[in-house]
Motif scaffolding. Structure first.
Motif, short mmCIF file in Angstrom:
data_model
loop_
_atom_site.label_atom_id
_atom_site.label_comp_id
_atom_site.label_asym_id
_atom_site.label_seq_id
_atom_site.Cartn_x
_atom_site.Cartn_y
_atom_site.Cartn_z
N SER A 98 -29.14 -1.91 -1.78
CA SER A 98 -29.26 -1.43 -0.23
C SER A 98 -27.97 -1.20 0.13
N ASP A 99 -27.84 -0.29 1.23
CA ASP A 99 -26.66 -0.07 1.71
C ASP A 99 -26.31 -1.14 2.98
N LYS A 100 -27.35 -2.00 3.27
CA LYS A 100 -27.09 -2.91 4.07
C LYS A 100 -25.78 -3.72 3.70
N TRP A 101 -25.34 -3.75 2.41
CA TRP A 101 -24.45 -4.61 1.96
C TRP A 101 -23.15 -4.04 2.36
N ILE A 102 -22.98 -3.09 2.76
CA ILE A 102 -21.62 -2.12 3.08
C ILE A 102 -21.05 -3.11 4.38
N GLY A 103 -19.87 -3.60 4.04
CA GLY A 103 -19.07 -4.36 5.01
C GLY A 103 -19.52 -5.80 5.37
N LEU A 104 -20.51 -6.35 4.70
CA LEU A 104 -21.04 -7.51 4.79
C LEU A 104 -20.25 -8.69 4.27
N ALA A 105 -20.19 -9.77 5.14
CA ALA A 105 -19.39 -11.01 4.54
C ALA A 105 -20.10 -11.73 3.51
N ALA A 106 -20.55 -11.07 2.23
CA ALA A 106 -21.29 -11.39 1.38
C ALA A 106 -21.23 -12.90 0.81
N GLU A 107 -19.93 -13.26 0.49
CA GLU A 107 -19.49 -14.36 0.04
C GLU A 107 -20.10 -15.64 0.75
N LYS A 108 -19.71 -15.47 2.06
CA LYS A 108 -19.98 -16.42 3.21
C LYS A 108 -21.54 -16.58 3.24
N LEU A 109 -22.33 -15.36 3.15
CA LEU A 109 -23.92 -15.30 3.24
C LEU A 109 -24.24 -16.05 1.97
N PHE A 110 -23.99 -16.05 0.89
CA PHE A 110 -24.42 -16.49 -0.48
C PHE A 110 -24.11 -17.97 -0.02
N GLU A 111 -23.09 -18.34 0.18
CA GLU A 111 -22.90 -19.76 0.17
C GLU A 111 -23.69 -20.51 1.42
N LYS A 112 -23.84 -19.79 2.37
CA LYS A 112 -24.81 -20.41 3.12
C LYS A 112 -26.36 -20.68 2.66
N GLY A 113 -26.56 -19.42 2.01
CA GLY A 113 -28.06 -19.37 1.56
C GLY A 113 -28.28 -20.39 0.40
N LEU A 114 -27.27 -20.49 -0.42
CA LEU A 114 -27.43 -21.27 -1.66
C LEU A 114 -26.88 -22.93 -1.41
N GLY A 115 -26.33 -22.99 -0.17
CA GLY A 115 -25.71 -24.31 0.04
C GLY A 115 -24.78 -25.04 -0.79
N HIS A 116 -23.99 -23.82 -1.33
CA HIS A 116 -22.99 -24.15 -2.48
C HIS A 116 -21.79 -23.47 -2.49
N PRO A 117 -20.59 -23.69 -2.56
CA PRO A 117 -19.46 -22.98 -2.48
C PRO A 117 -19.40 -22.13 -3.90
N ILE A 118 -18.98 -20.61 -3.85
CA ILE A 118 -19.27 -19.77 -4.78
C ILE A 118 -17.76 -19.00 -4.91
N HIS A 119 -17.48 -18.57 -6.05
CA HIS A 119 -16.76 -17.37 -5.99
C HIS A 119 -17.30 -15.93 -6.46
#
Ligand code: BGC
Length: 254
Positions: free
Chosen positions: A88-109
């Motif tokens: 989806s083009d909703k990803w464009i410009g998104l702070a994705a790493e932070k969103l994944f970390e919030k959603g997963l409750g785990h730091p990621i690279h």
């Protein structure tokens, strides 16, 4: 728990795959878990599917607290997704790493999927110990590229979107185009010839590596290509993204 253990997750346009990896050998320590990418590829849905997948994978091999790396089919700059070719083009410009970390409750690279695959091949596969300019290409839903010079990755090259004869050439030469248009190996190889000759003329690489699931059929199309540069199949094919995402998470000390 071994310090060389990590979880890699590879998010694609059609599937999300993950496994526990042993980084001393580049081998998977768990079964590879795969879930379909939610229709529409929207951020909240993909993050929720990734959470479910991570829960299953971490239950394996007691891998609860190990580093987690995620790769994604977009330009990834400072943790932000800056493009969206097969999601989806909703990803464009998104702070994705932070969103994944919030959603997963785990730091990621968080990295681009082809960059993860190229890094995996440089550590555990066809580009290991290879000096000079190596271009890894993944032929799947799109064409992903990773540029390595003396083993050092130059991220976000996006050479799948080279314009050739006025078209974004991944729409012609990705494996999905072969399937969609029901192209014979020969017809598809004609398009790959155009693609790799163009990349060769622009970058003068020392080696091309071809990954993606279709590379297991490399005998059907690689011998049809006429290039100055050697072109060889990837060693890790469909697992390269998982391996590279896991290895980069450890390298970056997540
Ligand atoms: C995307 C790249 C990605 C590649 C393979 C392309 O369409 O733009 O970021 O690496 O597909 O998934």
């Amino acid at each position: 728990m071994s310090s060389t253990m990590a979880i890699g997750i590879d998010i694609g346009g059609t599937g999300i795959k993950g496994a526990v990896v042993d980084l001393s050998t580049g081998k998977l320590l768990s079964a590879r878990v795969k879930l379909p990418t939610p229709r529409g590829g929207r951020p909240a849905d993909i993050i929720e599917t990734t959470r479910a997948l991570l829960a299953t994978v971490s239950a394996e091999e007691g891998a609860g607290a190990v580093p987690v790396g995620i790769c994604f089919p977009a330009i990834v700059k400072n943790g932000h997704t800056m493009s969206a070719a097969n999601v989806s083009d909703k990803w464009i410009g998104l702070a994705a790493e932070k969103l994944f970390e919030k959603g997963l409750g785990h730091p990621i690279h968080f990295v681009n999927d082809a960059d993860a695959a190229g890094y995996a091949e440089s550590q555990f596969g066809a580009a290991r110990g290879v000096d000079g300019v190596v271009i890894m290409t993944t032929l799947g839903t799109g064409i992903g590229t990773a540029l390595l010079n003396d083993g050092v990755l130059v991220p976000n090259t996006e050479l799948g979107h080279l314009q050739i004869e006025g078209v974004d050439y991944e729409t012609k030469a990705a494996y999905s185009a072969k399937e969609r248009e029901n192209l014979s190996w020969e017809k598809w190889a004609g398009r790959l010839q155009k693609y790799y000759s163009t990349v060769e003329a622009l970058f003068s690489p020392d080696l091309f590596i071809v990954g993606g699931g279709v590379s297991k059929h490399h005998q059907e199309f690689l011998p049809l290509l006429r290039l100055k540069t050697p072109i060889i199949p990837a060693v890790h094919r469909n697992n390269a993204g998982i391996l590279g995402a896991a290895a980069l998470a450890v390298k970056h000390g997540v």
